[in-house]
Design an enzyme around this catalytic site. Structure first.
Site, PDB file in Angstrom:
ATOM      1  N   ARG A  88       1.079  -1.470  -0.297  1.00  0.00           N
ATOM      2  CA  ARG A  88       0.192   0.115   0.207  1.00  0.00           C
ATOM      3  C   ARG A  88       0.931   1.261   0.582  1.00  0.00           C
ATOM      4  O   ARG A  88       1.635   1.389   0.576  1.00  0.00           O
ATOM      5  CB  ARG A  88      -1.315  -0.349   1.475  1.00  0.00           C
ATOM      6  CG  ARG A  88      -1.867   1.492   1.083  1.00  0.00           C
ATOM      7  CD  ARG A  88      -2.641   1.111   2.622  1.00  0.00           C
ATOM      8  NE  ARG A  88      -3.598   2.524   2.862  1.00  0.00           N
ATOM      9  CZ  ARG A  88      -3.502   3.471   3.436  1.00  0.00           C
ATOM     10  NH1 ARG A  88      -2.536   3.257   4.359  1.00  0.00           N
ATOM     11  NH2 ARG A  88      -3.670   4.848   3.552  1.00  0.00           N
ATOM     12  N   HIS A 132      -2.575  11.041   1.536  1.00  0.00           N
ATOM     13  CA  HIS A 132      -2.344  10.249   2.172  1.00  0.00           C
ATOM     14  C   HIS A 132      -2.362  11.984   3.173  1.00  0.00           C
ATOM     15  O   HIS A 132      -0.997  12.088   2.689  1.00  0.00           O
ATOM     16  CB  HIS A 132      -1.230   9.572   2.530  1.00  0.00           C
ATOM     17  CG  HIS A 132      -1.107   8.787   3.906  1.00  0.00           C
ATOM     18  ND1 HIS A 132      -1.008   7.499   3.940  1.00  0.00           N
ATOM     19  CD2 HIS A 132      -1.034   9.357   4.263  1.00  0.00           C
ATOM     20  CE1 HIS A 132      -0.622   6.801   4.923  1.00  0.00           C
ATOM     21  NE2 HIS A 132      -0.274   8.271   5.621  1.00  0.00           N
ATOM     22  N   GLU A 177      -7.499   8.294   6.576  1.00  0.00           N
ATOM     23  CA  GLU A 177      -7.619   8.828   7.622  1.00  0.00           C
ATOM     24  C   GLU A 177      -8.164  10.221   7.796  1.00  0.00           C
ATOM     25  O   GLU A 177      -7.044  11.776   7.768  1.00  0.00           O
ATOM     26  CB  GLU A 177      -6.588   8.735   8.239  1.00  0.00           C
ATOM     27  CG  GLU A 177      -5.725   7.500   8.762  1.00  0.00           C
ATOM     28  CD  GLU A 177      -5.176   7.617  10.108  1.00  0.00           C
ATOM     29  OE1 GLU A 177      -4.323   8.495  10.337  1.00  0.00           O
ATOM     30  OE2 GLU A 177      -4.383   5.723  10.093  1.00  0.00           O
ATOM     31  N   ASN A 305      -7.362   1.458   9.885  1.00  0.00           N
ATOM     32  CA  ASN A 305      -5.985   1.693  10.568  1.00  0.00           C
ATOM     33  C   ASN A 305      -6.325   1.949  12.205  1.00  0.00           C
ATOM     34  O   ASN A 305      -7.278   2.057  12.984  1.00  0.00           O
ATOM     35  CB  ASN A 305      -5.542   2.950  10.192  1.00  0.00           C
ATOM     36  CG  ASN A 305      -4.809   3.165   8.781  1.00  0.00           C
ATOM     37  OD1 ASN A 305      -5.195   2.083   8.265  1.00  0.00           O
ATOM     38  ND2 ASN A 305      -4.572   4.057   8.441  1.00  0.00           N
ATOM     39  N   TYR A 307      -3.891   1.342  15.602  1.00  0.00           N
ATOM     40  CA  TYR A 307      -3.101   2.038  16.457  1.00  0.00           C
ATOM     41  C   TYR A 307      -3.587   1.672  18.537  1.00  0.00           C
ATOM     42  O   TYR A 307      -2.670   1.586  19.065  1.00  0.00           O
ATOM     43  CB  TYR A 307      -3.032   3.163  16.210  1.00  0.00           C
ATOM     44  CG  TYR A 307      -1.908   3.602  15.144  1.00  0.00           C
ATOM     45  CD1 TYR A 307      -0.404   2.639  14.912  1.00  0.00           C
ATOM     46  CD2 TYR A 307      -2.136   3.720  14.203  1.00  0.00           C
ATOM     47  CE1 TYR A 307      -0.215   2.566  13.216  1.00  0.00           C
ATOM     48  CE2 TYR A 307      -1.621   3.639  12.514  1.00  0.00           C
ATOM     49  CZ  TYR A 307      -0.330   2.990  12.590  1.00  0.00           C
ATOM     50  OH  TYR A 307      -0.213   3.282  11.542  1.00  0.00           O
ATOM     51  N   GLU A 375      -3.112  -0.741   8.338  1.00  0.00           N
ATOM     52  CA  GLU A 375      -2.146   0.078   8.332  1.00  0.00           C
ATOM     53  C   GLU A 375      -2.454  -0.542  10.615  1.00  0.00           C
ATOM     54  O   GLU A 375      -3.856  -0.361  11.422  1.00  0.00           O
ATOM     55  CB  GLU A 375      -2.366   1.585   9.158  1.00  0.00           C
ATOM     56  CG  GLU A 375      -1.279   2.541   7.629  1.00  0.00           C
ATOM     57  CD  GLU A 375      -1.973   3.716   8.353  1.00  0.00           C
ATOM     58  OE1 GLU A 375      -0.877   4.384   9.541  1.00  0.00           O
ATOM     59  OE2 GLU A 375      -1.686   4.809   7.421  1.00  0.00           O
TER      60      GLU A 375
HETATM   61  C1  FCB Z   1      -1.436   6.901  10.650  1.00  0.00           C
HETATM   62  C2  FCB Z   1      -0.374   7.679   9.067  1.00  0.00           C
HETATM   63  C3  FCB Z   1       0.344   6.798   8.767  1.00  0.00           C
HETATM   64  C4  FCB Z   1       1.316   7.557   9.738  1.00  0.00           C
HETATM   65  C5  FCB Z   1       1.172   6.295  11.565  1.00  0.00           C
HETATM   66  C6  FCB Z   1       1.699   6.274  12.157  1.00  0.00           C
HETATM   67  O1  FCB Z   1      -2.142   8.070  11.419  1.00  0.00           O
HETATM   68  O2  FCB Z   1      -2.015   7.157   8.030  1.00  0.00           O
HETATM   69  O3  FCB Z   1       1.203   8.225   8.009  1.00  0.00           O
HETATM   70  O4  FCB Z   1       1.684   8.494  10.302  1.00  0.00           O
HETATM   71  O5  FCB Z   1      -0.510   6.872  11.778  1.00  0.00           O
END
Ligand code: FCB
Length: 472
Positions: A88, A132, A177, A305, A307, A375
């Site tokens: 990607r 992006h 995002e 995505n 985290y 992600e």
């Molecule tokens: C996401 C973004 C990516 C990167 C990661 C850590 O929010 O899409 O570009 O910065 O976080």
């Protein structure tokens, strides 16, 4: 303590992913390409922002980044060594359409054509993100995403790129995002373009979604075989207690962060409670009849995505000073609290269970298309050891626990089709510059040497076995 690893039965069979599962990594143009003045590329809002003193840690910019523009062949080799079936990456809008309107810049487009050819030669499927975060600066000068015309400009750009690459690229993502583009960029001001106008941020969110919908309609009409998606950053949002006030705080943050995007995209309507929550900031007059239908155009996949998790509480006394910029709209009375879990170098709590929670939530609450984790990954303070290697055991453990979480979601019925690790390379981590390393491959920024970390070797085992090996 939520540790999905502990809940996964350690049987060989349970650790396998479905046949045909897509494995890959993700990157973004401004974070890796460099070559900001080459072959007719124009400035983006991130060039302007990073060159503005005080906006990015240590004054770092994406001028050189990982020099991927010149080293993409080497980087594709690394992807092949990782056993990736998918990659990607994003197309830099200012590279292929420097003014944000008008004809394509052929020299800029050439780069992506060469990259796609090189990937296909190695049997790696390109997974293209059209936006992006690197908006052409001339479009920001005309008002940026708060302006409705930017949605039309995006759809036009998307169509032009798609026309040229659609015979070789099957998977397309419109936006990465949009929450970050709208709220970090136009309300919190910590991302480009650095504006701190809450009402403009709400308009930006709408026009991003509208641009997405217009692009989906145009791409679908020109090629019914293209697989179309959008990528959202989703977080579980939990109240810290079962008090009504804390539950309300969680509803409001979940609303702005998740439902403001999921509802219009997957259910064809805005969440009324969220628009009510922000009514002191904007009356929503920018939403026109018919927009919801465009935004809700059917998708072939949803990119997730993931985290971390957010845990919140209502605390009127601890509210932000009203004049302080924030990415949260009309939420000065809400506080984010730690769960006390270990953190990555970003300060984000490591919560693998949260990935299970977001995947199952989307599947349960929406009529969702197939999902991809587009992600997931972690920054740690990696160092090159005396033996010349990077022993990033913490990243291996992080990925291991999150892969297990994804497996549990699949076992519980989630239609998850792939997993793209953020990121292939250490890179320009936005306002944190080069200080945060997310790569499976370490970058020596002095020499541009690429050093596969231990996590890269471990990930290559995952992709080849289509299963999660034990951490050893
Ligand atoms: C996401 C973004 C990516 C990167 C990661 C850590 O929010 O899409 O570009 O910065 O976080």
């Amino acid at each position: 303590m939520t540790d999905s690893t502990a809940q996964t039965p350690p049987t060989g069979a349970a650790l396998r992913f479905p046949d045909g599962f897509a494995w890959g990594t993700a990157t973004a143009s401004y974070q890796i390409e460099g070559a900001v003045d080459e072959d007719g590329r124009g400035p983006s809002i991130w060039d302007t922002f990073s060159h503005t003193p005080g906006k990015v840690l240590a004054g770092d910019t994406g001028d050189v980044a990982d020099d991927h523009y010149h080293r993409y062949r080497e980087d594709v080799e690394l992807l092949a060594e990782l056993g990736c079936t998918h990659y990607r990456f994003s197309v830099a809008w200012p590279r292929v359409q420097p003014d944000g309107r008008g004809a394509l810049n052929e020299r800029g487009l050439d780069f992506y054509q060469r990259l796609v050819e090189t990937l296909l030669e190695r049997g790696i499927q390109p997974y293209v993100t059209l936006y992006h975060w690197d908006l052409p600066q001339p479009l920001e000068d005309a008002g940026g995403w708060p302006e409705r015309d930017t949605a039309a400009r995006f759809a036009e750009y998307a169509q032009l790129v798609h026309q040229r690459l659609r015979d070789r690229v099957r998977r397309w993502t419109t936006l990465n995002e949009p929450w970050c583009s709208a709220f970090l960029g136009y309300a919190g001001g910590v991302h480009a373009p650095g504006r701190t106008e809450p009402a403009a941020a709400m308009r930006a969110a709408h026009h991003l979604l509208l641009g997405h919908g217009l692009a989906v309609q145009a791409l679908r009409a020109s090629d019914a075989t293209s697989r179309l998606s959008i990528t959202l950053n989703l977080y579980p949002v939990d109240p810290v207690s079962d008090s009504h006030a804390d539950a309300e705080a969680a509803r409001r943050i979940d609303g702005q962060m998740n439902r403001l995007f999921l509802d219009p995209l997957l259910a064809g309507r805005y969440p009324g409670d969220v628009l009510d929550d922000v009514a002191e900031v904007t009356d929503g007059a920018y939403i026109r009849d018919g927009d919801a239908t465009i935004i809700g155009s059917p998708l072939d996949a949803l990119g997730v995505n993931y985290y971390t998790r957010h845990t919140v509480r209502a605390d009127p006394d601890a509210g932000r000073i009203a004049s302080e910029p924030s990415e949260w709209i009309a939420a000065g009375d809400i506080e984010f609290v730690d769960q006390g879990l270990p953190k990555t170098a970003m300060g984000w709590e490591i919560d693998a269970q949260g990935l299970y929670d977001v995947l199952t939530r989307v599947s349960r609450d929406y009529d969702a298309p197939p999902l991809y984790v587009t992600e997931n990954g972690a920054a740690f303070d990696d160092v090159v050891a005396g033996d010349g290697q990077v022993h990033d055991t913490d990243r291996v453990r992080y990925l291991h626990s999150h892969f297990r979480s994804a497996l549990r979601a699949i076992a519980d019925g989630v239609d998850l089709r792939g997993y793209l690790v953020w990121s292939l390379l250490d890179n320009f981590e936005w306002a944190f510059g080069y200080s945060r390393r997310f790569g499976l491959i370490y970058i020596d920024y002095e020499t541009q040497a690429r050093i596969p970390k231990d996590s890269a070797r471990w990930y290559a085992r995952v992709t080849r076995q289509n299963a999660v090996p034990d951490v050893d």
